[in-house]
Design a protein around this motif. Structure first.
Motif, PDB file in Angstrom:
ATOM      1  N   LYS A 111       6.984 -11.394  10.170  1.00 57.42           N
ATOM      2  CA  LYS A 111       7.249 -12.162   9.060  1.00 57.42           C
ATOM      3  C   LYS A 111       8.549 -12.667   9.443  1.00 57.42           C
ATOM      4  CE  LYS A 111       6.303  -8.043   6.079  1.00 57.42           C
ATOM      5  NZ  LYS A 111       6.714  -6.749   5.297  1.00 57.42           N
ATOM      6  N   ASN A 112       9.388 -12.634  10.211  1.00 57.23           N
ATOM      7  CA  ASN A 112      10.085 -13.771  11.019  1.00 57.23           C
ATOM      8  C   ASN A 112      10.017 -14.352  11.475  1.00 57.23           C
ATOM      9  OD1 ASN A 112       9.021 -12.475  13.331  1.00 57.23           O
ATOM     10  ND2 ASN A 112      11.727 -12.166  14.796  1.00 57.23           N
ATOM     11  N   ARG A 113       8.394 -15.486  11.550  1.00 58.87           N
ATOM     12  CA  ARG A 113       7.931 -16.468  12.451  1.00 58.87           C
ATOM     13  C   ARG A 113       7.861 -17.581  11.247  1.00 58.87           C
ATOM     14  NH1 ARG A 113       2.100 -16.343  14.837  1.00 58.87           N
ATOM     15  NH2 ARG A 113       3.500 -14.484  16.061  1.00 58.87           N
ATOM     16  N   GLU A 164      11.233 -16.206  15.341  1.00 62.37           N
ATOM     17  CA  GLU A 164      10.393 -17.020  16.256  1.00 62.37           C
ATOM     18  C   GLU A 164       9.545 -18.253  15.191  1.00 62.37           C
ATOM     19  OE1 GLU A 164       5.316 -15.866  17.519  1.00 62.37           O
ATOM     20  OE2 GLU A 164       6.868 -14.013  18.150  1.00 62.37           O
ATOM     21  N   LEU A 165      10.241 -19.202  16.564  1.00 68.16           N
ATOM     22  CA  LEU A 165       9.382 -20.656  15.882  1.00 68.16           C
ATOM     23  C   LEU A 165       8.449 -21.094  16.842  1.00 68.16           C
ATOM     24  CD1 LEU A 165      13.147 -22.607  16.628  1.00 68.16           C
ATOM     25  CD2 LEU A 165      11.735 -21.769  14.515  1.00 68.16           C
ATOM     26  N   ALA A 201      15.416 -20.670   9.589  1.00 63.99           N
ATOM     27  CA  ALA A 201      15.546 -19.797  10.238  1.00 63.99           C
ATOM     28  C   ALA A 201      16.758 -18.831   9.956  1.00 63.99           C
ATOM     29  CB  ALA A 201      15.884 -21.029  12.025  1.00 63.99           C
ATOM     30  N   LYS A 202      18.157 -19.406   9.973  1.00 67.34           N
ATOM     31  CA  LYS A 202      19.881 -19.382   9.961  1.00 67.34           C
ATOM     32  C   LYS A 202      19.466 -17.881   8.874  1.00 67.34           C
ATOM     33  CE  LYS A 202      22.417 -22.847   9.863  1.00 67.34           C
ATOM     34  NZ  LYS A 202      23.623 -23.532   8.758  1.00 67.34           N
ATOM     35  N   ARG A 203      18.322 -18.220   7.350  1.00 69.85           N
ATOM     36  CA  ARG A 203      18.435 -16.881   6.679  1.00 69.85           C
ATOM     37  C   ARG A 203      16.770 -15.780   7.225  1.00 69.85           C
ATOM     38  NH1 ARG A 203      15.198 -19.651   1.799  1.00 69.85           N
ATOM     39  NH2 ARG A 203      15.356 -21.286   2.850  1.00 69.85           N
ATOM     40  N   TYR A 204      15.968 -16.336   8.328  1.00 72.54           N
ATOM     41  CA  TYR A 204      15.709 -15.593   9.052  1.00 72.54           C
ATOM     42  C   TYR A 204      16.491 -14.302  10.148  1.00 72.54           C
ATOM     43  CZ  TYR A 204      11.301 -16.836   6.847  1.00 72.54           C
ATOM     44  OH  TYR A 204       9.683 -16.854   6.459  1.00 72.54           O
ATOM     45  N   MET A 205      17.479 -15.114  11.067  1.00 66.63           N
ATOM     46  CA  MET A 205      18.150 -14.004  11.910  1.00 66.63           C
ATOM     47  C   MET A 205      19.143 -13.003  11.491  1.00 66.63           C
ATOM     48  SD  MET A 205      18.779 -16.590  14.882  1.00 66.63           S
ATOM     49  CE  MET A 205      19.085 -18.251  13.921  1.00 66.63           C
ATOM     50  N   GLN A 206      19.114 -13.893   9.797  1.00 67.26           N
ATOM     51  CA  GLN A 206      20.537 -12.508   9.108  1.00 67.26           C
ATOM     52  C   GLN A 206      19.886 -11.637   8.456  1.00 67.26           C
ATOM     53  OE1 GLN A 206      21.801 -15.484   5.968  1.00 67.26           O
ATOM     54  NE2 GLN A 206      23.540 -15.615   7.259  1.00 67.26           N
TER      55      GLN A 206
END
Length: 108
Positions: free
Chosen positions: A19-21, A49-50, A38-43
């Motif tokens: 889910k975080n890729r 993961e890119l 990426a900012k939203r995923y980190m929040q």
């Protein structure tokens, strides 16, 4: 029976649909689409993961550098490898570079 249960509990399955890729393309979306995503995923997940293949690797590196330079993330891990991609025009597999890395949110 306990041995089977213990064995099943110890199996590590790699989830290819994490889910975080974020799978980055160098042609489909603008650079800052990936930065903001990426900012939203980190929040949401505290880490992102890119992932990219071939020429899109430069885009992943740029996104990661923007996140780092703005103090939003730190690199946790970077991995590179090659994958076989079927080239229909040549009729045989061709190796492409693959890169993926994890960024983690900085804690203040």
């Amino acid at each position: 029976m306990e041995d089977i249960t213990e064995g099943v509990n110890n199996i590590h399955i790699s989830d290819s649909n994490k889910k975080n890729r974020i799978q980055v393309s160098n042609t489909k979306k603008p650079l800052f689409f990936y930065v903001n995503l990426a900012k939203r995923y980190m929040q949401q997940y505290n880490e992102v993961e890119l992932s990219a293949l071939g020429m899109a690797i430069a885009t992943v590196v740029t996104v990661a550098e923007i996140l780092k330079n703005n103090g939003l993330a730190v690199e946790k891990k970077i991995l590179t490898s090659t994958v076989d991609i079927k080239d229909d025009s040549r009729g045989r597999p061709v190796q492409k570079a693959k890169c993926w890395g994890r960024q983690q949110t900085l804690m203040n």
